[in-house]
Design a protein around this motif. Structure first.
Motif, mmCIF file in Angstrom:
data_model
loop_
_atom_site.group_PDB
_atom_site.id
_atom_site.type_symbol
_atom_site.label_atom_id
_atom_site.label_comp_id
_atom_site.label_asym_id
_atom_site.label_seq_id
_atom_site.Cartn_x
_atom_site.Cartn_y
_atom_site.Cartn_z
ATOM 1 N N PHE A 53 1.042 -1.089 -0.187
ATOM 2 C CA PHE A 53 -0.138 0.114 0.040
ATOM 3 C C PHE A 53 0.829 1.374 0.014
ATOM 4 O O PHE A 53 0.510 2.196 -0.757
ATOM 5 C CB PHE A 53 -0.888 0.015 1.102
ATOM 6 C CG PHE A 53 -1.961 1.112 1.528
ATOM 7 C CD1 PHE A 53 -2.425 1.388 0.217
ATOM 8 C CD2 PHE A 53 -2.000 1.696 2.579
ATOM 9 C CE1 PHE A 53 -3.521 2.711 0.337
ATOM 10 C CE2 PHE A 53 -2.779 2.837 2.610
ATOM 11 C CZ PHE A 53 -3.641 3.235 1.565
ATOM 12 N N ARG A 54 2.137 1.324 0.821
ATOM 13 C CA ARG A 54 2.710 2.295 1.026
ATOM 14 C C ARG A 54 3.576 2.488 -0.349
ATOM 15 O O ARG A 54 3.973 4.032 -0.892
ATOM 16 C CB ARG A 54 3.804 2.162 2.087
ATOM 17 C CG ARG A 54 3.049 2.340 3.621
ATOM 18 C CD ARG A 54 3.833 2.094 4.650
ATOM 19 N NE ARG A 54 5.137 3.049 4.847
ATOM 20 C CZ ARG A 54 4.742 4.164 5.290
ATOM 21 N NH1 ARG A 54 3.637 4.615 5.937
ATOM 22 N NH2 ARG A 54 5.563 5.202 5.448
ATOM 23 N N LYS A 55 3.841 1.480 -1.149
ATOM 24 C CA LYS A 55 4.609 1.561 -2.415
ATOM 25 C C LYS A 55 3.766 2.237 -3.321
ATOM 26 O O LYS A 55 4.183 2.862 -4.311
ATOM 27 C CB LYS A 55 5.149 0.029 -2.597
ATOM 28 C CG LYS A 55 6.039 0.262 -4.080
ATOM 29 C CD LYS A 55 6.558 -1.064 -4.381
ATOM 30 C CE LYS A 55 7.446 -1.043 -5.682
ATOM 31 N NZ LYS A 55 6.799 -0.383 -6.890
ATOM 32 N N ALA A 56 2.549 1.701 -3.576
ATOM 33 C CA ALA A 56 1.585 2.111 -4.383
ATOM 34 C C ALA A 56 1.354 3.642 -4.119
ATOM 35 O O ALA A 56 1.447 4.472 -5.022
ATOM 36 C CB ALA A 56 0.434 1.594 -4.322
ATOM 37 N N ILE A 57 1.282 4.248 -3.081
ATOM 38 C CA ILE A 57 1.063 5.448 -2.795
ATOM 39 C C ILE A 57 2.298 6.236 -3.332
ATOM 40 O O ILE A 57 2.437 7.307 -3.700
ATOM 41 C CB ILE A 57 1.076 5.759 -1.198
ATOM 42 C CG1 ILE A 57 -0.517 5.442 -0.639
ATOM 43 C CG2 ILE A 57 1.138 7.154 -0.768
ATOM 44 C CD1 ILE A 57 -0.634 5.586 0.666
ATOM 45 N N ALA A 58 3.587 5.785 -2.869
ATOM 46 C CA ALA A 58 4.742 6.247 -3.239
ATOM 47 C C ALA A 58 5.168 6.416 -4.653
ATOM 48 O O ALA A 58 5.347 7.721 -5.080
ATOM 49 C CB ALA A 58 6.021 5.717 -2.630
ATOM 50 N N ASP A 59 4.551 5.535 -5.396
ATOM 51 C CA ASP A 59 4.504 5.619 -6.920
ATOM 52 C C ASP A 59 3.696 6.824 -7.316
ATOM 53 O O ASP A 59 4.080 7.318 -8.263
ATOM 54 C CB ASP A 59 4.189 3.995 -7.481
ATOM 55 C CG ASP A 59 5.317 2.973 -7.225
ATOM 56 O OD1 ASP A 59 6.614 3.629 -7.000
ATOM 57 O OD2 ASP A 59 5.108 1.966 -7.297
#
Length: 454
Positions: free
Chosen positions: A286-292
């Motif tokens: 979830f955090r990676k998707a937000i970062a991207d």
């Protein structure tokens, strides 16, 4: 027809057009014959009206219309053929003498032409311009996670008001007299909603600390929200103009306390953000998707700042340009007749700054073969739509819905110019970043926002 163009100081042009009878005669006669065919005058069959009568009735106006059309077409053709970079529209020259169309030709018309100043701007790898990359750090991701949790949050019932929470109160408001009793005929509002956290005055806010369902609080709305008659009128359900008549105390009996609870950071939240078909299975993903998503979003912000810095760099490199100020002010006044000369004097300097940047952009676009087409404009509208949805936490908007929203914005003519400019800036940033040397700096979002606001 004779056309001459004088431009002794390079920016103030004088165009003289001499119209001969042969230039307009055939077109005038053809137009009058068409009038005759359609004329419906009592006493004459249609198409049989004497030409002399047609000429007397319509001749002067037709002649004027034809000559105006000839002037417009030939003036624009001369400017295009001779590659004159005209600013604004041609103005009837102050040197123009009265033209008597009742007299035989030739007729002489003079036009003042504002010409863009000449300059040459070249950029290469020798030119160094700052470029700010915004770091997507844990703090930024945490803020985004909290925003998503808040948007998906809900209210639960509570028994005691907590000033540290986003508690929402409901209760019954009653206006009091100077003795603290309910005012006969005064304001009563049942089920009035109130969030004490937003009360501006501390001693009024503290009256609600630790309050429970059933408690009666005495407070003063106009004291709680000083200089905010709109807030008070909304709470008391009265007109803004009536607030001055109700500056005393009110009782507020609490009937319900609702406490805001943020959504859990779990699969339900991830699906609400990225859709039911999301492949996100844990918090890390979830955090990676937000970062991207943030990286992609912040690229546009970085490019926006780059265009700002590019503008400052180019304006300094070009220096002060000479404009035909008096003529441009006449043009500006003609386009803003309802606002008058005071408006022109007040806004002229800023308009010249924007005009200078416009000319610089035109030259850069031409040098880098940049052209804006309909697809570019539509993409600007799509980006605007995507940004608006993102403000409401909607990051997974279906393409067809996004396209439909963009198409609706494109139907409004007043939006088009801004979308064209956005498309040009976007393509300009992409092109110039490949030409100049970038002085890349990594900054936090807070640091970046300070740079933009300076």
């Amino acid at each position: 027809m004779k056309i001459s163009f004088e431009n002794p100081d390079k920016v103030n042009g004088l165009m003289t057009i001499t119209v001969e009878e042969s230039d307009y005669k055939n077109e005038v006669e053809k137009t009058l014959k068409d009038y005759r065919k359609r004329a419906n005058i009592p006493g004459f069959r249609q198409g049989q009206v004497p030409m002399g009568m047609i000429k007397r009735q319509y001749g002067s106006q037709v002649k004027m219309d034809v000559i105006n059309k000839i002037l417009g077409e030939n003036l624009q053709k001369y400017i295009t053929d001779n590659k004159i970079q005209m600013l604004g529209q041609p103005m009837s020259s102050e040197a123009q003498k009265p033209v008597e169309l009742e007299q035989p030709a030739p007729y002489e018309f003079k036009f003042d032409i504002a010409v863009a100043p000449e300059f040459k701007l070249e950029l290469s790898g020798k030119n160094k311009i700052d470029f700010y990359e915004i770091e997507v750090d844990d703090k930024l991701i945490d803020q985004q996670v909290e925003m998503f949790q808040s948007r998906a949050g809900h209210y639960d019932k509570a028994e005691t008001f907590d000033p540290e929470q986003r508690d929402l109160l409901k209760g019954d408001l009653r206006e009091l007299d100077e003795n603290g009793n309910t005012l006969e005929g005064g304001i009563t509002v049942e089920g009035a909603s109130l969030m004490p956290q937003y009360i501006k005055v501390e001693d009024q806010k503290k009256l609600f600390d630790g309050a429970k369902v059933g408690d009666i609080i005495t407070f003063n709305p106009t004291a709680a929200y000083p200089d905010n008659d709109i807030e008070v009128s909304s709470l008391l359900k009265i007109k803004k103009e009536e607030v001055a008549e109700h500056k005393g105390n009110f009782s507020y009996q609490i009937t319900e306390i609702s406490r805001f609870v943020k959504a859990e950071n779990n699969a339900e939240l991830w699906k609400s953000v990225y859709g039911e078909d999301t492949e996100i299975k844990d918090e890390a993903a979830f955090r990676k998707a937000i970062a991207d998503g943030l990286k992609e979003q912040l690229k546009g912000d970085s490019d926006y700042k780059f265009v700002q810095d590019l503008r400052a760099y180019c304006e300094k490199k070009v220096g002060d340009l000479t404009f035909p100020d008096a003529l441009l002010k006449r043009i500006m006044l003609a386009n803003n007749q309802d606002k008058g000369e005071e408006f022109v004097e007040k806004n002229y300097e800023q308009s010249i700054k924007e005009l200078t940047w416009h000319l610089i952009k035109e030259q850069l676009a031409q040098a880098n073969n940049i052209k804006v087409d309909d697809n570019d404009v539509r993409e600007s509208a799509r980006q605007m739509a995507r940004a608006q949805f993102a403000q409401y936490g909607m990051t997974n908007v279906p393409e067809d819905y996004l396209n439909g929203y963009a198409d609706e914005m494109l139907k409004k003519r007043e939006n088009i110019d801004s979308f064209v400019e956005a498309a040009l800036d976007r393509k300009l940033a992409a092109a110039i970043k490949k030409v100049v040397k970038l002085n890349t700096k990594t900054v936090t979002l807070d640091e970046f926002n300070k740079l933009v606001s300076e």
